[in-house]
Design a protein around this motif. Structure first.
Motif, PDB file in Angstrom:
ATOM      1  N   ARG A  12       0.830  -1.216   0.000  1.00  0.00           N
ATOM      2  CA  ARG A  12       0.000   0.000   0.000  1.00  0.00           C
ATOM      3  C   ARG A  12       0.864   1.265   0.000  1.00  0.00           C
ATOM      4  O   ARG A  12       0.342   2.377  -0.088  1.00  0.00           O
ATOM      5  N   VAL A  16      -0.190   5.253  -0.685  1.00  0.00           N
ATOM      6  CA  VAL A  16      -0.153   6.207   0.425  1.00  0.00           C
ATOM      7  C   VAL A  16       0.676   7.425   0.042  1.00  0.00           C
ATOM      8  O   VAL A  16       0.251   8.570   0.241  1.00  0.00           O
ATOM      9  N   ILE A  73      -3.753   8.906   5.221  1.00  0.00           N
ATOM     10  CA  ILE A  73      -2.989   7.671   5.421  1.00  0.00           C
ATOM     11  C   ILE A  73      -3.926   6.518   5.779  1.00  0.00           C
ATOM     12  O   ILE A  73      -3.839   5.430   5.204  1.00  0.00           O
ATOM     13  N   THR A  76      -6.100   5.336   2.794  1.00  0.00           N
ATOM     14  CA  THR A  76      -5.329   4.757   1.699  1.00  0.00           C
ATOM     15  C   THR A  76      -4.681   3.432   2.093  1.00  0.00           C
ATOM     16  O   THR A  76      -4.580   2.521   1.274  1.00  0.00           O
ATOM     17  N   ALA A  77      -4.248   3.297   3.343  1.00  0.00           N
ATOM     18  CA  ALA A  77      -3.561   2.091   3.789  1.00  0.00           C
ATOM     19  C   ALA A  77      -4.530   0.982   4.205  1.00  0.00           C
ATOM     20  O   ALA A  77      -4.136  -0.175   4.313  1.00  0.00           O
TER      21      ALA A  77
END
Length: 105
Positions: A12, A16, A73, A76-77
């Motif tokens: 990921r 990120v 973060i 997205t992660a």
């Protein structure tokens, strides 16, 4: 200012970094690391992996933008599985630009 340290899955990491850049957080440091969380590693059959590969991000942001950076973060992660990572926020007392010696505000 606050320092954000984020530990995410390596698969990921590029997403990120791109999402942070698009949100206006261009300056960051990224490093490949290994470690384990609460699960104490991973067992697959008779094989035990004590430490797993992760990617660590460091970025320093203004206090008023911390929540925004953490949200970028986190979203997205996120995969919804154990080992998605962790985000730490710490105060930054002082920062200096090495080339100029100027103290950042």
């Amino acid at each position: 200012m606050k320092k954000i340290t984020a530990i995410v899955r390596p698969e990921r990491a590029e997403e990120v970094a791109e999402a942070l850049g698009k949100a206006g957080f261009a300056a960051l440091t990224k490093m490949d690391v290994a470690g384990r969380g609460k699960q104490m590693g991973l067992r697959m059959g008779s094989v035990y992996y004590d430490e797993l590969p992760k990617t660590m991000f460091w970025l320093v942001v203004q206090d008023e933008r911390v929540a925004e950076a953490v949200e970028v973060i986190s979203k997205t992660a996120y995969t919804g599985n154990f080992g998605d990572g962790k985000i730490f926020v710490s105060p930054v007392e002082e920062a200096y630009t090495i080339r100029t010696g100027v103290k950042e505000l």
